[in-house]
Design a protein around this motif. Sequence first.
Motif, PDB file in Angstrom:
ATOM      1  N   ALA A 194     -35.760  12.070 -23.925  1.00 30.45           N
ATOM      2  CA  ALA A 194     -35.942  13.114 -22.922  1.00 30.45           C
ATOM      3  C   ALA A 194     -37.018  12.734 -21.908  1.00 30.45           C
ATOM      4  O   ALA A 194     -36.866  12.983 -20.703  1.00 30.45           O
ATOM      5  N   SER A 195     -38.110  12.117 -22.373  1.00 26.31           N
ATOM      6  CA  SER A 195     -39.166  11.706 -21.444  1.00 26.31           C
ATOM      7  C   SER A 195     -38.687  10.568 -20.548  1.00 26.31           C
ATOM      8  O   SER A 195     -39.031  10.512 -19.356  1.00 26.31           O
ATOM      9  N   GLU A 196     -37.869   9.660 -21.092  1.00 26.89           N
ATOM     10  CA  GLU A 196     -37.290   8.592 -20.263  1.00 26.89           C
ATOM     11  C   GLU A 196     -36.362   9.171 -19.196  1.00 26.89           C
ATOM     12  O   GLU A 196     -36.332   8.686 -18.050  1.00 26.89           O
ATOM     13  N   ALA A 197     -35.616  10.216 -19.581  1.00 30.12           N
ATOM     14  CA  ALA A 197     -34.714  10.845 -18.619  1.00 30.12           C
ATOM     15  C   ALA A 197     -35.498  11.487 -17.477  1.00 30.12           C
ATOM     16  O   ALA A 197     -35.078  11.431 -16.309  1.00 30.12           O
ATOM     17  N   LEU A 198     -36.645  12.085 -17.799  1.00 29.91           N
ATOM     18  CA  LEU A 198     -37.485  12.656 -16.748  1.00 29.91           C
ATOM     19  C   LEU A 198     -37.994  11.571 -15.806  1.00 29.91           C
ATOM     20  O   LEU A 198     -38.008  11.739 -14.580  1.00 29.91           O
ATOM     21  N   CYS A 211     -40.359  12.948 -38.014  1.00 32.60           N
ATOM     22  CA  CYS A 211     -41.067  11.667 -38.188  1.00 32.60           C
ATOM     23  C   CYS A 211     -42.438  11.637 -37.541  1.00 32.60           C
ATOM     24  O   CYS A 211     -43.222  10.717 -37.787  1.00 32.60           O
ATOM     25  N   SER A 212     -42.739  12.617 -36.706  1.00 31.89           N
ATOM     26  CA  SER A 212     -43.976  12.567 -35.927  1.00 31.89           C
ATOM     27  C   SER A 212     -45.221  12.767 -36.779  1.00 31.89           C
ATOM     28  O   SER A 212     -46.312  12.343 -36.397  1.00 31.89           O
ATOM     29  N   GLY A 213     -45.075  13.432 -37.908  1.00 33.94           N
ATOM     30  CA  GLY A 213     -46.245  13.783 -38.710  1.00 33.94           C
ATOM     31  C   GLY A 213     -46.949  15.023 -38.209  1.00 33.94           C
ATOM     32  O   GLY A 213     -47.966  15.432 -38.769  1.00 33.94           O
ATOM     33  N   SER A 214     -46.391  15.652 -37.161  1.00 30.64           N
ATOM     34  CA  SER A 214     -47.015  16.833 -36.569  1.00 30.64           C
ATOM     35  C   SER A 214     -46.403  18.110 -37.116  1.00 30.64           C
ATOM     36  O   SER A 214     -45.201  18.348 -36.946  1.00 30.64           O
ATOM     37  N   PHE A 266     -22.760  16.162 -44.987  1.00 29.49           N
ATOM     38  CA  PHE A 266     -23.994  16.424 -44.255  1.00 29.49           C
ATOM     39  C   PHE A 266     -24.314  15.209 -43.388  1.00 29.49           C
ATOM     40  O   PHE A 266     -24.049  14.074 -43.767  1.00 29.49           O
ATOM     41  N   VAL A 267     -24.856  15.480 -42.202  1.00 28.42           N
ATOM     42  CA  VAL A 267     -25.120  14.427 -41.223  1.00 28.42           C
ATOM     43  C   VAL A 267     -26.460  14.698 -40.543  1.00 28.42           C
ATOM     44  O   VAL A 267     -26.737  15.829 -40.137  1.00 28.42           O
ATOM     45  N   ALA A 268     -27.272  13.659 -40.446  1.00 26.99           N
ATOM     46  CA  ALA A 268     -28.498  13.745 -39.649  1.00 26.99           C
ATOM     47  C   ALA A 268     -28.175  13.238 -38.253  1.00 26.99           C
ATOM     48  O   ALA A 268     -27.742  12.097 -38.089  1.00 26.99           O
ATOM     49  N   VAL A 269     -28.348  14.085 -37.254  1.00 32.75           N
ATOM     50  CA  VAL A 269     -27.866  13.765 -35.907  1.00 32.75           C
ATOM     51  C   VAL A 269     -28.974  13.491 -34.900  1.00 32.75           C
ATOM     52  O   VAL A 269     -28.687  13.236 -33.717  1.00 32.75           O
ATOM     53  N   GLY A 270     -30.232  13.506 -35.329  1.00 27.10           N
ATOM     54  CA  GLY A 270     -31.313  13.239 -34.393  1.00 27.10           C
ATOM     55  C   GLY A 270     -32.654  13.208 -35.093  1.00 27.10           C
ATOM     56  O   GLY A 270     -32.760  13.525 -36.276  1.00 27.10           O
ATOM     57  N   ALA A 271     -33.681  12.834 -34.348  1.00 23.65           N
ATOM     58  CA  ALA A 271     -35.048  12.787 -34.868  1.00 23.65           C
ATOM     59  C   ALA A 271     -36.004  13.286 -33.800  1.00 23.65           C
ATOM     60  O   ALA A 271     -35.781  13.066 -32.598  1.00 23.65           O
ATOM     61  N   ASP A 272     -37.060  13.935 -34.238  1.00 22.82           N
ATOM     62  CA  ASP A 272     -38.012  14.502 -33.281  1.00 22.82           C
ATOM     63  C   ASP A 272     -38.536  13.448 -32.305  1.00 22.82           C
ATOM     64  O   ASP A 272     -38.543  13.643 -31.083  1.00 22.82           O
ATOM     65  N   VAL A 273     -38.957  12.298 -32.826  1.00 22.68           N
ATOM     66  CA  VAL A 273     -39.541  11.275 -31.961  1.00 22.68           C
ATOM     67  C   VAL A 273     -38.500  10.660 -31.036  1.00 22.68           C
ATOM     68  O   VAL A 273     -38.791  10.332 -29.875  1.00 22.68           O
ATOM     69  N   ALA A 274     -37.261  10.493 -31.523  1.00 21.43           N
ATOM     70  CA  ALA A 274     -36.205   9.933 -30.686  1.00 21.43           C
ATOM     71  C   ALA A 274     -35.832  10.895 -29.561  1.00 21.43           C
ATOM     72  O   ALA A 274     -35.607  10.483 -28.412  1.00 21.43           O
ATOM     73  N   LEU A 275     -35.772  12.193 -29.891  1.00 16.02           N
ATOM     74  CA  LEU A 275     -35.473  13.179 -28.856  1.00 16.02           C
ATOM     75  C   LEU A 275     -36.542  13.181 -27.766  1.00 16.02           C
ATOM     76  O   LEU A 275     -36.231  13.236 -26.570  1.00 16.02           O
TER      77      LEU A 275
END
Length: 267
Positions: free
Chosen positions: A247-251, A26-29, A234-243
């Motif tokens: 992860a940054s909040e956890a830091l 989703c980031s567009g990067s 098939f299952v989508a289990v995550g997204a780049d922006v959500a990860l």
Amino acid sequence: MPLRLAPSFREQLAGADRALIGIWACSGSPLVTEVAAGSGLDWLLIDMEHSANTLDSTLVQLQVVAAYPITPVVRVPANDAVAIKQVLDLGAQNIIVPMVSSADEARAAVAATRYPPEGVRGVGSALARSARWNRVDGYLGDAAAHTSLTVQIETAAGVAAAAEIATVDGVDAVFVGPSDLSASMGLLGQQTHPDVLAAVDTVFRAVTAAGKPVGVNAFDPAAADAYIAGGADFVAVGADVALLARASEALAARFIPASEGGARASY
């Protein structure tokens, strides 16, 4: 020299002996998407509906993903023949069409992916990456064999019409979106509410009975496990922006004292 295209998502699903696991881009990067493409996951969804992705960014991401053993799927912004044509011409072999709530809408999506006389897709293979600028032998006649169409059920009306949607010729798979589905049911933000789970199960049963693969979006690991146990193909289990967000909040939570009042997510 004639070129060969990669197997479609339809073919990947048909050959799988377990649920295929995917991630959203989703980031567009292109760089972030390339990182995700090398993760070892089965499929990657480049989202043009709820992200900053444009035709240009989608093209570059398709190009970088091509170097990795992961199947790219593009979610177009809407069930629109022009949008679908443009994304297919970029070389997307696998598309997801959102907000399909009836068999007629599913048939319109199929028509947008097919050349005449079966459909309404405009012919531009000599100008487009889809046929590698006419380097793929017989592309015009075989285009349907190279592409796959997944339609997304995200409304209560779509749940009611799931059996009819799944039996439409040219629909290769059905993907359930619990977020919009919960909103459609008056349960905004409650993707794991029992009524929403029951609606997802209704779609699963209808699509499976029609002999088509069924998938679902589930970023919560427990929900994903339950859907897989319930027969998801098939299952989508995550997204780049959500990860990145979590992860940054956890830091921040690990290294910055809570007394300093930094932003803390509660979800």
